[in-house]
Design a protein around this motif. Structure first.
Motif, PDB file in Angstrom:
ATOM      1  N   ASP A  46     -14.643 -21.613  -2.937  1.00 45.81           N
ATOM      2  CA  ASP A  46     -13.778 -21.598  -1.308  1.00 45.81           C
ATOM      3  C   ASP A  46     -12.683 -20.798  -2.255  1.00 45.81           C
ATOM      4  OD1 ASP A  46     -14.411 -24.026  -0.379  1.00 45.81           O
ATOM      5  OD2 ASP A  46     -14.433 -25.431  -2.690  1.00 45.81           O
ATOM      6  N   LEU A  47     -12.703 -20.357  -3.463  1.00 47.28           N
ATOM      7  CA  LEU A  47     -11.185 -19.359  -3.858  1.00 47.28           C
ATOM      8  C   LEU A  47     -11.663 -18.763  -4.996  1.00 47.28           C
ATOM      9  CD1 LEU A  47      -8.518 -18.271  -3.351  1.00 47.28           C
ATOM     10  CD2 LEU A  47      -8.028 -19.558  -4.173  1.00 47.28           C
ATOM     11  N   ILE A  48     -11.927 -17.237  -4.601  1.00 47.63           N
ATOM     12  CA  ILE A  48     -11.678 -16.265  -6.103  1.00 47.63           C
ATOM     13  C   ILE A  48      -9.857 -16.014  -6.336  1.00 47.63           C
ATOM     14  CG2 ILE A  48     -12.797 -14.470  -7.318  1.00 47.63           C
ATOM     15  CD1 ILE A  48     -15.031 -14.751  -5.167  1.00 47.63           C
ATOM     16  N   VAL A  49      -9.571 -16.175  -7.389  1.00 47.61           N
ATOM     17  CA  VAL A  49      -8.310 -15.356  -8.144  1.00 47.61           C
ATOM     18  C   VAL A  49      -8.745 -14.346  -9.098  1.00 47.61           C
ATOM     19  CG1 VAL A  49      -6.905 -15.699  -9.686  1.00 47.61           C
ATOM     20  CG2 VAL A  49      -7.166 -17.746  -7.464  1.00 47.61           C
ATOM     21  N   LEU A  50      -8.808 -13.349  -8.801  1.00 46.72           N
ATOM     22  CA  LEU A  50      -9.785 -11.811  -9.079  1.00 46.72           C
ATOM     23  C   LEU A  50      -8.802 -10.730 -10.146  1.00 46.72           C
ATOM     24  CD1 LEU A  50     -12.305 -10.483  -9.566  1.00 46.72           C
ATOM     25  CD2 LEU A  50     -11.775  -9.844  -6.988  1.00 46.72           C
ATOM     26  N   ASP A  51      -8.199 -10.433 -11.501  1.00 51.48           N
ATOM     27  CA  ASP A  51      -8.442  -9.793 -12.296  1.00 51.48           C
ATOM     28  C   ASP A  51      -8.783  -8.089 -11.562  1.00 51.48           C
ATOM     29  OD1 ASP A  51      -5.977  -8.724 -13.181  1.00 51.48           O
ATOM     30  OD2 ASP A  51      -7.187  -8.960 -15.341  1.00 51.48           O
ATOM     31  N   VAL A  52      -7.707  -6.991 -11.172  1.00 53.91           N
ATOM     32  CA  VAL A  52      -8.250  -5.718 -11.224  1.00 53.91           C
ATOM     33  C   VAL A  52      -8.706  -5.571 -12.027  1.00 53.91           C
ATOM     34  CG1 VAL A  52      -7.627  -3.851 -10.036  1.00 53.91           C
ATOM     35  CG2 VAL A  52      -6.557  -5.719  -8.467  1.00 53.91           C
ATOM     36  N   LEU A  90      -5.156 -10.590  -8.641  1.00 56.45           N
ATOM     37  CA  LEU A  90      -4.151  -9.664  -9.284  1.00 56.45           C
ATOM     38  C   LEU A  90      -4.004  -8.811  -9.881  1.00 56.45           C
ATOM     39  CD1 LEU A  90      -4.482 -13.515 -11.127  1.00 56.45           C
ATOM     40  CD2 LEU A  90      -3.145 -13.373  -9.466  1.00 56.45           C
ATOM     41  N   THR A  91      -2.751  -8.358 -10.391  1.00 56.42           N
ATOM     42  CA  THR A  91      -3.623  -6.898 -10.799  1.00 56.42           C
ATOM     43  C   THR A  91      -1.543  -6.736 -11.519  1.00 56.42           C
ATOM     44  OG1 THR A  91      -3.431  -4.646 -10.852  1.00 56.42           O
ATOM     45  CG2 THR A  91      -2.680  -6.036  -8.700  1.00 56.42           C
ATOM     46  N   ALA A  92      -1.984  -5.822 -12.436  1.00 53.58           N
ATOM     47  CA  ALA A  92      -0.230  -5.637 -13.085  1.00 53.58           C
ATOM     48  C   ALA A  92       0.169  -4.736 -12.276  1.00 53.58           C
ATOM     49  CB  ALA A  92      -0.211  -5.214 -14.536  1.00 53.58           C
ATOM     50  N   ARG A  93      -0.417  -3.835 -11.420  1.00 49.60           N
ATOM     51  CA  ARG A  93      -0.015  -2.370 -10.592  1.00 49.60           C
ATOM     52  C   ARG A  93       0.852  -2.668  -9.316  1.00 49.60           C
ATOM     53  NH1 ARG A  93      -6.433   0.572 -10.628  1.00 49.60           N
ATOM     54  NH2 ARG A  93      -5.882   0.336 -13.306  1.00 49.60           N
ATOM     55  N   ASP A  94       1.318  -2.541  -9.532  1.00 45.58           N
ATOM     56  CA  ASP A  94       2.599  -2.592  -8.176  1.00 45.58           C
ATOM     57  C   ASP A  94       3.021  -1.444  -6.974  1.00 45.58           C
ATOM     58  OD1 ASP A  94       4.061  -1.347  -9.649  1.00 45.58           O
ATOM     59  OD2 ASP A  94       6.383  -2.976  -9.746  1.00 45.58           O
ATOM     60  N   THR A  95       1.937  -0.900  -7.207  1.00 45.19           N
ATOM     61  CA  THR A  95       2.249   0.437  -6.270  1.00 45.19           C
ATOM     62  C   THR A  95       2.169   0.524  -4.818  1.00 45.19           C
ATOM     63  OG1 THR A  95      -0.013   1.709  -6.657  1.00 45.19           O
ATOM     64  CG2 THR A  95       1.884   2.570  -7.766  1.00 45.19           C
ATOM     65  N   ALA A 107      -9.765  -7.723  -0.342  1.00 39.36           N
ATOM     66  CA  ALA A 107      -8.897  -9.077  -0.796  1.00 39.36           C
ATOM     67  C   ALA A 107      -7.922  -9.444   0.395  1.00 39.36           C
ATOM     68  CB  ALA A 107      -7.627  -8.405  -1.746  1.00 39.36           C
ATOM     69  N   ASP A 108      -7.453 -11.136   0.454  1.00 49.15           N
ATOM     70  CA  ASP A 108      -7.136 -11.895   1.503  1.00 49.15           C
ATOM     71  C   ASP A 108      -5.812 -11.738   0.973  1.00 49.15           C
ATOM     72  OD1 ASP A 108      -9.424 -12.949   2.888  1.00 49.15           O
ATOM     73  OD2 ASP A 108      -9.816 -13.324   0.815  1.00 49.15           O
ATOM     74  N   ASP A 109      -5.518 -11.389  -0.743  1.00 49.19           N
ATOM     75  CA  ASP A 109      -4.260 -11.436  -1.214  1.00 49.19           C
ATOM     76  C   ASP A 109      -3.575 -11.164  -2.003  1.00 49.19           C
ATOM     77  OD1 ASP A 109      -1.327 -12.182  -0.525  1.00 49.19           O
ATOM     78  OD2 ASP A 109      -0.961 -14.601  -1.076  1.00 49.19           O
ATOM     79  N   TYR A 110      -2.595 -10.368  -2.327  1.00 48.75           N
ATOM     80  CA  TYR A 110      -2.245  -9.292  -3.485  1.00 48.75           C
ATOM     81  C   TYR A 110      -1.198  -9.556  -4.334  1.00 48.75           C
ATOM     82  CZ  TYR A 110      -2.929  -4.828  -6.134  1.00 48.75           C
ATOM     83  OH  TYR A 110      -2.545  -4.148  -6.832  1.00 48.75           O
ATOM     84  N   VAL A 111      -1.363 -10.207  -5.558  1.00 47.21           N
ATOM     85  CA  VAL A 111       0.161 -10.764  -6.394  1.00 47.21           C
ATOM     86  C   VAL A 111       0.157  -9.704  -7.329  1.00 47.21           C
ATOM     87  CG1 VAL A 111       1.229 -12.948  -7.463  1.00 47.21           C
ATOM     88  CG2 VAL A 111       0.042 -13.376  -5.131  1.00 47.21           C
ATOM     89  N   THR A 112       1.294  -9.440  -7.934  1.00 47.41           N
ATOM     90  CA  THR A 112       1.103  -8.032  -8.761  1.00 47.41           C
ATOM     91  C   THR A 112       1.685  -9.293 -10.442  1.00 47.41           C
ATOM     92  OG1 THR A 112       3.492  -7.544  -8.171  1.00 47.41           O
ATOM     93  CG2 THR A 112       1.834  -6.348  -7.851  1.00 47.41           C
ATOM     94  N   LYS A 113       1.378  -9.455 -11.351  1.00 44.52           N
ATOM     95  CA  LYS A 113       1.762  -9.319 -12.031  1.00 44.52           C
ATOM     96  C   LYS A 113       3.226  -8.984 -12.881  1.00 44.52           C
ATOM     97  CE  LYS A 113      -2.675 -10.116 -13.994  1.00 44.52           C
ATOM     98  NZ  LYS A 113      -3.761  -9.858 -14.953  1.00 44.52           N
ATOM     99  N   PRO A 114       4.392  -9.475 -13.967  1.00 44.02           N
ATOM    100  CA  PRO A 114       4.455 -10.963 -13.476  1.00 44.02           C
ATOM    101  C   PRO A 114       4.524 -12.371 -12.705  1.00 44.02           C
ATOM    102  CG  PRO A 114       6.537 -10.747 -14.827  1.00 44.02           C
ATOM    103  CD  PRO A 114       5.518  -9.673 -14.240  1.00 44.02           C
ATOM    104  N   PHE A 115       3.797 -12.752 -11.867  1.00 42.39           N
ATOM    105  CA  PHE A 115       4.230 -14.067 -11.308  1.00 42.39           C
ATOM    106  C   PHE A 115       4.844 -15.229 -10.652  1.00 42.39           C
ATOM    107  CE2 PHE A 115      -0.088 -13.925 -12.273  1.00 42.39           C
ATOM    108  CZ  PHE A 115      -0.175 -14.883 -11.938  1.00 42.39           C
ATOM    109  N   ASP A 116       5.541 -15.538 -10.183  1.00 45.27           N
ATOM    110  CA  ASP A 116       6.401 -17.181 -10.184  1.00 45.27           C
ATOM    111  C   ASP A 116       4.902 -18.267  -9.939  1.00 45.27           C
ATOM    112  OD1 ASP A 116       8.666 -19.273  -9.944  1.00 45.27           O
ATOM    113  OD2 ASP A 116       7.222 -19.396  -8.297  1.00 45.27           O
TER     114      ASP A 116
END
Length: 234
Positions: A46-52, A90-95, A107-116
């Motif tokens: 139903d969902l994949i949480v995927l590190d870059v 998910l990625t540590a890159r925030d550019t 990807a449908d959404d993009y979250v940078t580490k560290p995250f809440d």
């Protein structure tokens, strides 16, 4: 609902698994891109949480491969088509360029580490609502009412106290309608890979559900056993 976490950071994947499991999701974990692809090829998520940044096949490549397969693969049965699987990257890159790269990969959404963590859980819920064919505010079967958002259940307007696994099982039965669910099929839907119980475990959960439903006035065969095949709601 079933979620795949693709993350080679063991500590982070354990934190995410614990948080999602606590919210009653079924969670599988892959440590590299190729292992993730093998799971995706075998299981509908139903969902994949995927590190870059992943070994063997990185997150961008995996996401591109997934979207290409969804486009070129055989057309699903429209009665059960859930569309493309949502991907939260998910990625540590925030550019800005990195975000564009991830979104362009599918990807449908993009979250940078560290995250809440709570914000991440909110994004997970939003993507599941968007991607699920069963995103209704409630599910019902006769006098049975389920609330997928709060995991609360009632029968004949009386609260039905369930364990997390009992709720997940009842929700699966309601969502499946009159379709028969085998014990092995139920296990595939509701237990993580590598944590497969004996089929008698399903029988035990069914027995508990029937007892609780009967206590509120449901018929003995509200959950019907189709001998040799499995279970469905009557």
């Amino acid at each position: 609902m079933r979620i795949l976490i693709v993350e080679d950071d063991v500590q982070l994947s354990e934190v995410l698994t614990e948080a999602l499991t606590r919210r009653q999701y079924v969670v599988d974990v892959a440590r590299d891109g190729r292992a993730a692809w093998d799971l995706i090829d075998a299981i509908r998520y139903d969902l994949i949480v995927l590190d870059v940044t992943l070994p063997k096949l990185n997150g961008i490549q995996l996401c591109q491969q997934l979207r290409a397969a969804e486009i070129s693969g055989p057309k699903p049965d429209p009665k059960h088509d859930q569309g493309a699987v949502p991907v939260l990257m998910l990625t540590a890159r925030d550019t800005v360029a990195d975000k564009i790269l991830g979104l362009d990969a599918g990807a449908d959404d993009y979250v940078t580490k560290p995250f809440d963590l709570e914000e991440l859980m909110a994004r997970v819920r939003a993507l599941l609502r968007r991607g699920s064919a069963n995103s209704a505010l409630s599910l019902s079967w006769g006098q049975l009412q389920l609330n997928p958002s709060t995991h609360e259940a009632s029968y004949a307007d009386c609260p039905l106290t369930l364990t997390p696994k009992e709720y997940a099982l009842l929700e699966l039965l309601v969502a499946s309608g009159r379709r028969i669910l085998s014990r092995s099929g139920i296990i595939e839907k509701l237990w993580p890979v590598g944590d497969t119980p004996a089929e008698e475990t399903v029988t035990s959960h069914m027995r508990g559900l029937r007892h609780k439903l009967k206590a509120l006035g449901a018929a003995d065969d509200f959950i019907e056993t189709v001998h040799g095949l499995g279970y469905r709601l009557k």
